[in-house]
Design a protein around this motif. Structure first.
Motif, short mmCIF file in Angstrom:
data_model
loop_
_atom_site.label_atom_id
_atom_site.label_comp_id
_atom_site.label_asym_id
_atom_site.label_seq_id
_atom_site.Cartn_x
_atom_site.Cartn_y
_atom_site.Cartn_z
N LYS A 212 19.39 83.38 80.46
CA LYS A 212 19.29 81.93 80.77
C LYS A 212 18.77 81.76 82.21
N GLU B 248 23.81 81.25 65.67
CA GLU B 248 24.59 80.97 66.86
C GLU B 248 25.34 79.65 66.68
N SER C 163 29.59 84.08 72.31
CA SER C 163 30.77 84.70 72.93
C SER C 163 31.00 86.15 72.50
N GLY D 96 29.16 80.41 74.78
CA GLY D 96 29.71 80.26 76.13
C GLY D 96 31.12 79.70 76.18
C1 PEP Z 1 23.54 82.31 73.91
O1 PEP Z 1 23.40 81.47 74.78
O2 PEP Z 1 22.60 82.60 73.15
C2 PEP Z 1 24.83 82.97 73.79
C3 PEP Z 1 25.10 83.63 72.70
O3 PEP Z 1 25.68 82.83 74.85
P1 PEP Z 1 27.14 83.49 75.02
O4 PEP Z 1 27.03 84.93 74.61
O5 PEP Z 1 27.47 83.33 76.46
O6 PEP Z 1 28.06 82.74 74.12
#
Ligand code: PEP
Length: 238
Positions: free
Chosen positions: A9, A161, A201, A167
């Motif tokens: 990111k 996702e 996560s 997050g």
């Molecule tokens: C993402 O932003 O694609 C993601 C999976 O973030 P996180 O692993 O922090 O949940």
């Protein structure tokens, strides 16, 4: 081969990115990897992260829906390919939610990615509200419709996702993930080369159980990819 993608990111300066790449290279050393690794750094750090030995590839976090021209601040798929990227993340929930990217824009981005010879990592997932209203399957079905014009004979990476898991520390259960992935695979049964990742996560602590029981082909990792030790542990390089 499973694919493990780091999505940094808008984090990391060039010096940190260079140090990360050096440390990851040290951890891999001479071993033959049993997973494929890719890193999606900020554009400013693409050069710093590139591995001259090709042990991991580069990915863009976003791409323009236009080919070239007067689009200040945008980056084209051809430019990402020129900078050495193999993959591009398209449709991340942060792009959908914060930047208002809808199916029409995302379909145009997918077309750009294909015409530059890159492979999309297309993200789908339901929000907490959709989940609470039992709309998870309908949401995934609608988001997959965006792929209608995408050539089925080209490799596709799909990242499931759930937005409520990104997050938040609320990782999906392997059972929930498996059910969503079954649905996604049934919608894309015409695909010759489909890899389905889970994101949300993921940590070194939960990755093993998820991988074993959810029928996935790897992970898209945000927070836990920012430290080389946890990214390496998820990739089995501890
Ligand atoms: C993402 O932003 O694609 C993601 C999976 O973030 P996180 O692993 O922090 O949940």
């Amino acid at each position: 081969m499973n694919l493990i993608v780091a999505n940094w990111k808008m984090n990391m300066l060039r010096a940190g990115a260079r140090a990360y790449a050096e440390e990851l290279g040290r951890r891999i050393g001479e071993r033959e990897l049993s997973v494929e690794l890719s890193i999606a750094p900020p554009l400013t750090a693409l050069d710093a992260v590139r591995d001259p030995r090709g042990r991991w590839s580069l990915a863009g976090q976003n791409v323009s829906s236009e080919t070239e021209g007067a689009f200040t601040g945008e980056v084209s798929a051809r430019q990402l390919a020129d900078a050495g990227c193999r993959y591009v993340i398209v449709g991340h929930s942060e792009r959908r939610r914060i930047f208002g990217e809808d199916g029409k824009v995302l379909a145009a981005k997918l077309a750009q990615v294909r015409s530059a010879g890159l492979t999309p990592i297309y993200c789908v997932g339901e929000t907490q509200e959709e989940r609470a209203r039992n709309l998870s399957i309908a949401t995934l079905t609608r988001q997959i419709e965006t792929l209608a014009g995408d050539p089925p004979d080209r490799p596709l990476v799909l990242a499931y996702e759930p937005v409520w898991a990104i997050g938040t520390g609320n990782v999906a259960t392997p059972g929930d993930c498996a059910a969503a992935c079954r649905h996604l695979r049934s919608l894309l049964s015409n695909r010759r080369d489909l890899r389905l990742l889970y994101g949300g996560s993921v940590t070194p602590e939960n990755a093993g159980a998820m991988q074993q029981s959810a029928g996935i082909d790897g992970f898209l990792i945000g927070g836990a990819s920012l430290t080389v030790s946890s990214f390496a542990a998820i990739a089995g390089l501890a």
